[in-house]
Design a protein around this motif. Structure first.
Motif, PDB file in Angstrom:
ATOM      1  N   LEU A   4       0.844  -1.189   0.000  1.00  0.00           N
ATOM      2  CA  LEU A   4       0.000   0.000   0.000  1.00  0.00           C
ATOM      3  C   LEU A   4       0.880   1.240   0.000  1.00  0.00           C
ATOM      4  O   LEU A   4       1.828   1.327   0.790  1.00  0.00           O
ATOM      5  CB  LEU A   4      -0.911   0.019   1.229  1.00  0.00           C
ATOM      6  N   VAL A   5       0.541   2.194  -0.856  1.00  0.00           N
ATOM      7  CA  VAL A   5       1.300   3.443  -0.907  1.00  0.00           C
ATOM      8  C   VAL A   5       0.315   4.608  -0.873  1.00  0.00           C
ATOM      9  O   VAL A   5      -0.565   4.704  -1.740  1.00  0.00           O
ATOM     10  CB  VAL A   5       2.171   3.529  -2.180  1.00  0.00           C
ATOM     11  N   GLU A   6       0.479   5.461   0.148  1.00  0.00           N
ATOM     12  CA  GLU A   6      -0.389   6.620   0.294  1.00  0.00           C
ATOM     13  C   GLU A   6       0.237   7.856  -0.339  1.00  0.00           C
ATOM     14  O   GLU A   6       1.460   7.952  -0.472  1.00  0.00           O
ATOM     15  CB  GLU A   6      -0.655   6.927   1.769  1.00  0.00           C
ATOM     16  N   SER A   7      -0.610   8.808  -0.679  1.00  0.00           N
ATOM     17  CA  SER A   7      -0.150  10.104  -1.168  1.00  0.00           C
ATOM     18  C   SER A   7      -1.238  11.129  -0.897  1.00  0.00           C
ATOM     19  O   SER A   7      -2.384  10.767  -0.592  1.00  0.00           O
ATOM     20  CB  SER A   7       0.166  10.046  -2.667  1.00  0.00           C
ATOM     21  N   GLY A   8      -0.874  12.404  -1.000  1.00  0.00           N
ATOM     22  CA  GLY A   8      -1.861  13.462  -0.893  1.00  0.00           C
ATOM     23  C   GLY A   8      -1.830  14.264   0.391  1.00  0.00           C
ATOM     24  O   GLY A   8      -2.584  15.229   0.536  1.00  0.00           O
TER      25      GLY A   8
END
Length: 121
Positions: A4-8
């Motif tokens: 899982l890779v988050e951004s923002g």
């Protein structure tokens, strides 16, 4: 395995908005529930919102009416409006996978690395 890779994440003034994204890779067909948690400095990680495979959502009371979780295939989003300083923290994407092997169900939980959200007053 699921990654899982988050951004923002980022810095925003109170009353502003941010949209978090999380992309899942790997064994995405086994993903059941996806969601967002957050952890403020000195506090335990807490649930923000969850969304099931069939679109059922669950929100913490503190974000109801302000945050919206949505999902599209291997992506999960968190639209955050009317942000408050108390929303500050590291936001983590989470997914729960369900798989079956030799007639037995197996449940695994995966976490992203987190993305910082800071709301200034």
């Amino acid at each position: 395995q699921v990654q899982l890779v988050e951004s923002g994440g980022g810095l925003v003034q109170a009353g502003g908005s941010l949209r978090l994204s999380c992309v899942a890779s790997g064994r995405i067909l086994t993903i059941d529930t996806m969601g967002w948690y957050r952890q403020a400095p000195g506090k335990q990680r807490e649930l923000v919102a969850l969304i099931s495979n069939d679109g059922i959502t669950n929100y913490d009371d503190s974000v109801k009416g302000r945050f919206t979780i949505s999902r599209d295939k291997n992506m999960v989003y968190l639209q955050m409006n009317s942000l408050k300083p108390e929303d500050t923290g590291v936001y983590y994407c989470k997914c729960i996978t369900i798989s079956t092997m030799w007639g037995k169900s197996r449940i695994d939980v995966y976490w992203g690395q987190g993305t910082q959200v800071t709301v200034s007053s």
